[in-house]
Design a protein around this motif. Structure first.
Motif, PDB file in Angstrom:
ATOM      1  N   GLN A   5     -23.236   6.817  -3.455  1.00  0.00           N
ATOM      2  CA  GLN A   5     -22.321   5.686  -3.367  1.00  0.00           C
ATOM      3  C   GLN A   5     -20.904   6.178  -3.670  1.00  0.00           C
ATOM      4  N   THR A   6     -19.950   5.715  -2.866  1.00  0.00           N
ATOM      5  CA  THR A   6     -18.557   6.121  -3.041  1.00  0.00           C
ATOM      6  C   THR A   6     -17.642   4.937  -2.772  1.00  0.00           C
ATOM      7  N   VAL A   7     -16.643   4.786  -3.631  1.00  0.00           N
ATOM      8  CA  VAL A   7     -15.581   3.801  -3.431  1.00  0.00           C
ATOM      9  C   VAL A   7     -14.259   4.563  -3.378  1.00  0.00           C
ATOM     10  N   ASN A   8     -13.457   4.245  -2.379  1.00  0.00           N
ATOM     11  CA  ASN A   8     -12.215   4.980  -2.123  1.00  0.00           C
ATOM     12  C   ASN A   8     -11.097   3.966  -1.907  1.00  0.00           C
ATOM     13  N   ALA A   9      -9.973   4.119  -2.623  1.00  0.00           N
ATOM     14  CA  ALA A   9      -8.824   3.237  -2.437  1.00  0.00           C
ATOM     15  C   ALA A   9      -7.553   4.077  -2.428  1.00  0.00           C
ATOM     16  N   ASP A  10      -6.657   3.777  -1.479  1.00  0.00           N
ATOM     17  CA  ASP A  10      -5.363   4.467  -1.460  1.00  0.00           C
ATOM     18  C   ASP A  10      -4.252   3.496  -1.089  1.00  0.00           C
ATOM     19  N   TYR A  11      -3.095   3.729  -1.673  1.00  0.00           N
ATOM     20  CA  TYR A  11      -1.918   2.887  -1.457  1.00  0.00           C
ATOM     21  C   TYR A  11      -0.752   3.780  -1.057  1.00  0.00           C
ATOM     22  N   THR A  12      -0.049   3.406   0.012  1.00  0.00           N
ATOM     23  CA  THR A  12       1.087   4.179   0.510  1.00  0.00           C
ATOM     24  C   THR A  12       2.330   3.306   0.552  1.00  0.00           C
ATOM     25  N   ARG A  13       3.435   3.859   0.037  1.00  0.00           N
ATOM     26  CA  ARG A  13       4.721   3.183   0.050  1.00  0.00           C
ATOM     27  C   ARG A  13       5.732   4.058   0.783  1.00  0.00           C
ATOM     28  N   ASN A  14       6.342   3.515   1.841  1.00  0.00           N
ATOM     29  CA  ASN A  14       7.380   4.210   2.594  1.00  0.00           C
ATOM     30  C   ASN A  14       8.752   3.681   2.170  1.00  0.00           C
ATOM     31  N   PHE A  15       9.686   4.601   1.949  1.00  0.00           N
ATOM     32  CA  PHE A  15      11.015   4.238   1.487  1.00  0.00           C
ATOM     33  C   PHE A  15      12.036   4.391   2.612  1.00  0.00           C
ATOM     34  N   ALA A  16      13.177   3.758   2.427  1.00  0.00           N
ATOM     35  CA  ALA A  16      14.206   3.736   3.459  1.00  0.00           C
ATOM     36  C   ALA A  16      14.777   5.125   3.732  1.00  0.00           C
ATOM     37  N   ASN A  17      14.749   5.993   2.722  1.00  0.00           N
ATOM     38  CA  ASN A  17      15.303   7.342   2.909  1.00  0.00           C
ATOM     39  C   ASN A  17      14.278   8.311   3.505  1.00  0.00           C
ATOM     40  N   LYS A  18      13.256   7.770   4.166  1.00  0.00           N
ATOM     41  CA  LYS A  18      12.206   8.533   4.847  1.00  0.00           C
ATOM     42  C   LYS A  18      11.294   9.297   3.883  1.00  0.00           C
ATOM     43  N   SER A  19      11.314   8.922   2.628  1.00  0.00           N
ATOM     44  CA  SER A  19      10.361   9.495   1.686  1.00  0.00           C
ATOM     45  C   SER A  19       9.132   8.590   1.606  1.00  0.00           C
ATOM     46  N   LYS A  20       8.059   9.105   1.052  1.00  0.00           N
ATOM     47  CA  LYS A  20       6.784   8.391   1.028  1.00  0.00           C
ATOM     48  C   LYS A  20       5.991   8.824  -0.185  1.00  0.00           C
ATOM     49  N   VAL A  21       5.288   7.869  -0.806  1.00  0.00           N
ATOM     50  CA  VAL A  21       4.403   8.187  -1.922  1.00  0.00           C
ATOM     51  C   VAL A  21       3.039   7.571  -1.648  1.00  0.00           C
ATOM     52  N   THR A  22       1.989   8.331  -1.927  1.00  0.00           N
ATOM     53  CA  THR A  22       0.611   7.870  -1.727  1.00  0.00           C
ATOM     54  C   THR A  22      -0.175   8.099  -3.005  1.00  0.00           C
ATOM     55  N   VAL A  23      -0.901   7.075  -3.434  1.00  0.00           N
ATOM     56  CA  VAL A  23      -1.772   7.163  -4.601  1.00  0.00           C
ATOM     57  C   VAL A  23      -3.207   6.960  -4.121  1.00  0.00           C
ATOM     58  N   LEU A  24      -4.102   7.861  -4.523  1.00  0.00           N
ATOM     59  CA  LEU A  24      -5.495   7.835  -4.079  1.00  0.00           C
ATOM     60  C   LEU A  24      -6.424   7.865  -5.275  1.00  0.00           C
ATOM     61  N   GLY A  25      -7.467   7.047  -5.233  1.00  0.00           N
ATOM     62  CA  GLY A  25      -8.517   7.082  -6.243  1.00  0.00           C
ATOM     63  C   GLY A  25      -9.884   7.091  -5.578  1.00  0.00           C
TER      64      GLY A  25
END
Length: 805
Positions: free
Chosen positions: A374-394
């Protein structure tokens, strides 16, 4: 070790920001047919004299930026493998350039009815990408059937996958980690759900360092259609033995997100035969033990998966996925043995003169391996106006592994049982992963990537082994084979990666650091086995594109292979009548240095690529066999040397006519292994050759025939060799209703040649075994696709459980 790569990264950031700032050009490159952006397109700025002034490469959205002094740029040249080169004159334009559309240079048939087929193979700065439509005969199978048709990949008769001679490589599903044995991971993914396979033999620092031969990334189907879609497939290969399977995937996509649910079931039994012999020389006793009998497999697996993707806003995306699966493999080995014994000054291990056997017995060995995942996977991505991006994964995983073993020896003469053993294993595994990745766009279309990752695994195990007292008919525990084990391992990792371009070269340079803390305890041991180590993993890739759709790639990286729990289990394990195993809790990870030089070129009807590589592995884990008793071998594992594989792989896709296409690939490499296991100097070397090929013929608008063949050459092992073997398959596929449905007929293992011989030997023993699989069969299949263009869904799997399976 850390100082130089970091200094190089800082220098490159400074160097790439000192170009002139007077005029900036920016734009986007698209595929002319699909209208989708193209990543890694080479963008060259040519001066008035046609010399290259500067260059860059498009990002994952197809975007690029370049800066130059006014009036210096005469032409922009856009090049990418499989597309026609395009020149664009900016004139007096500055700022945003019009959209650039590249046209595919190869025009064939996709799914028989649609003109304009994707390239069979694409080379990028850190990987090769293979289109699975080229391998029609694998469509009714699993990911394992697909990957076995790629260059540099071999699968032996036992199902073990080797990449350039190594069984250590990481498997990703849509870029998400699945740290498990490749065969188990790929065997649970329906081939019909796979769109592309990425072979990443020189990964960048942002990838996990695990897998000394590299990474295989499975890309599932893609689409952007709004509404419902359904894909369903079924397969049958007969009832004796049982071979059937089915899978479906339903998806709904709305304006703000999407939801999918899918399931698959597969039963694929294989009948087989085994012929072998063991010769041992123990003190003054020479033993000869020939055997033969059936070796059958019953294999079933099923999985259920679901997920949702939701856009929280214009720049925010949340994905949540869930997977549950079960797998069971029953291996039955019912073998007839004859034991010959000669006592005296018998120094010749291969002495042919034996009298009558001292005993004849029938061994019935049933080994069942079960796994619930059994596996549960969640990720959240935020894109910024200056073309940067952050992704959080669990990722959270819980698996339960185990299974029973039953082993019986029955005397052939009087049918009396002389030995009866049984064992039971239960191994719960809990794993957790958390990571954060950050990307920032820099000047001149450069990109900086930073990230941190935490991984934790807790693997416990309760192992019970009993012998039947023949006289009292009571079960008795054997203390040497019973144990309770607890493994806890944590990994902290951080990386920095910079990619961009310098003059005519695109580059990707990074450094990754990983700290591992491992603690293993067991009931029979007095003190814990502790291993703590900080390792650094540099990576460098350079790619240059030339005129006429040519490219050259040069790369280096360092990889690691951490031992599985099985290899470290510090107690005896008797899973087969002829072998007793003992792991080593002090095993160190293997470290590999990998160098590559790759060249590729595309003509109007031909795609060609060639890669030269060198892989050096230290702290090589040797599987060492010795004598336990006259009729049983003693198998242990130890770090005892080095291994080197160096060679070249090549592949070509040729469009012979409008209805006939040929694909061929080959890999030739020298494998060298040297070590000193148990004080015994060991040097083995061989020149290996593997080849894959297929030909596709469109017999009509809707009917396609394909034939494929695989040859696996002989290769050495630390104490012996595996023989060569050959496999071939044929298939017909008929598509109807505008490709919304299809039926297929496939003949697997046409020439019934799934036979391999494995030899192991030393000065005091010799073992040889012929493994024969009777898997020649005819399979019928059918599939439907409703409102689907190949939708992408995240097929998550376990990260640790199936590796230990």
């Amino acid at each position: 070790m850390l100082k130089s790569p970091l200094f190089l990264l800082i220098s490159l950031v400074i160097l790439n920001n000192v170009y002139g700032q007077s005029i900036q050009f920016q734009g986007v490159v698209f595929d002319n047919e699909t209208k989708k952006p193209i990543e890694f397109v080479s963008v060259s700025a040519l001066g008035k004299d046609s010399s290259i002034i500067l260059g860059t490469v498009t990002d994952e959205q197809g975007k690029f930026q370049v800066k130059s002094e006014a009036g210096k740029i005469g032409v922009f040249r856009f090049q990418f493998m499989g597309y026609e080169s395009l020149d664009f004159k900016p004139g007096e334009k500055t700022g945003n350039l019009p959209a650039i559309y590249l046209t595919a240079s190869v025009s064939t048939f996709e799914e028989i009815t649609v003109s304009g087929e994707r390239k069979t193979q694409t080379v990028q700065i850190d990987k090769q990408i293979f289109d699975t439509k080229q391998f029609q005969n694998a469509a009714n199978g699993t990911g394992l059937d697909l990957i076995s048709r790629l260059p540099s990949v071999t699968v032996n008769v036992e199902g073990e996958i080797l990449l350039r001679g190594s069984a250590s490589f990481l498997v990703l599903i849509d870029g998400k980690p699945t740290q498990r044995t490749a065969s188990d991971a790929l065997a649970q993914i329906p081939a019909n759900a796979i769109e592309k396979i990425e072979l990443i033999t020189s990964p960048s620092a942002r990838y996990d360092a695990d897998g000394k031969a590299g990474i295989v990334n499975i890309i599932t189907k893609k689409d952007q259609l709004i509404g419902w879609s359904l894909i369903a497939n079924g397969m049958s290969g007969g009832n004796e033995p049982l071979r059937y399977g089915s899978d479906f995937l339903a998806n709904y996509t709305g304006s703000k997100g999407s939801f999918f649910v899918g399931a698959d079931y597969r039963r694929f039994d294989i009948e087989g035969f085994r012929i072998g012999e063991i010769r041992t020389l123990l003190k003054d006793s020479l033993t000869f033990l020939p055997s033969e009998g059936i070796r059958n497999y019953k294999d079933y697996q099923f999985g259920i998966r679901s997920g949702v993707s939701y856009s929280l806003g214009k720049n925010d995306i949340l994905n949540v996925n869930w997977y549950m699966g079960e797998k069971q493999t029953d291996r039955t080995a019912n073998l007839h043995y004859e034991e010959f014994l000669k006592i005296g000054n018998n120094t010749d291990l291969f002495n042919p003169s034996f009298g009558s056997p001292v005993r004849r017995f029938f061994n019935q060995n049933l080994f069942v391996r079960t796994g619930n995942f059994q596996t549960v996977n969640a990720d959240y991505t935020r894109n910024f106006a200056n073309k940067s991006k952050v992704t959080v994964l669990g990722v959270y995983e819980f698996s339960v592994l185990g299974g029973p073993l039953n082993n019986i020896d029955e005397n052939e003469d009087n049918k009396q049982i002389s030995l009866h053993e049984r064992s039971e294993e239960k191994s719960p595994l809990t794993a957790l992963r958390w990571q954060i990745d950050y990307q920032k766009a820099l000047a001149d279309n450069k990109k900086l990537e930073l990230g941190y990752q935490f991984r934790s695994v807790h693997h416990a195990g309760d192992f019970v082994f009993e012998n039947l007292n023949i006289a009292s008919q009571k079960w008795e525990l054997d203390p040497a084979f019973n144990d309770n084990m607890d493994l806890r391992q944590q990994i902290h990792a951080a990386y920095a990666n910079l990619n961009g371009s310098l003059t005519k070269w695109n580059y990707n340079i990074g450094l990754r650091a990983e700290y591992m803390d491992r603690n293993l305890t067991h009931l029979l041991g007095e003190a814990p086995f502790i291993y703590k180590k900080l390792n650094f993993f540099p990576s460098v890739q350079f790619l240059r594109s030339f005129k006429n759709a040519q490219s050259l790639r040069v790369s280096y990286n360092r990889r690691i292979d951490r031992p599985t729990t099985k290899l470290m289990s510090p107690f005896k394990n008797h899973r087969h009548a002829e072998t007793i195993e003992l792991g080593d809790p002090n095993l160190r990870p293997e470290l590999a240095e990998v160098f590559e030089v790759a060249f590729s070129k595309t003509w109007s009807k031909v795609e060609l690529s060639a890669i030269a590589y060198f892989n050096y592995t230290k702290d090589k884990v040797f599987r060492v066999n010795d004598i336990y008793s006259r009729t049983i071998l003693w198998r242990t594992y130890t770090n005892a040397g080095t291994a080197i594989s160096s060679g070249m792989e090549a592949s070509a896709s040729i469009k012979l006519t409008s209805w006939w296409k040929l694909y061929a690939s080959g890999n030739i490499f020298r494998f060298y292994v040297e070590g000193n296991p148990n004080g015994i100097e060991t040097i083995q070397k061989s020149l290996n050759f593997n080849a894959n090929g297929n030909t596709s013929v469109d017999l009509s608008k809707n009917l396609r025939f394909q034939w494929d063949a695989t040859y696996i050459g002989r290769t050495v092992t630390p104490q012996g060799a595996d023989s060569d073997y050959f496999l071939s398959n044929m298939g017909l596929k008929y598509s109807f209703k505008g490709n919304k449905g299809n039926v297929g007929l496939q003949v697997q293992n046409v020439f019934n040649t799934n036979i391999q011989t494995i030899v192991t030997q030393a000065s005091n023993f010799y073992s040889t075994t012929d493994y024969i699989k009777y898997d020649r069969l005819v399979m019928l299949s059918a599939g439907i696709r409703l409102n689907d263009g190949g939708r992408k869904n995240k097929i998550i799997k376990t990260e640790y459980g199936e590796k230990e399976f």
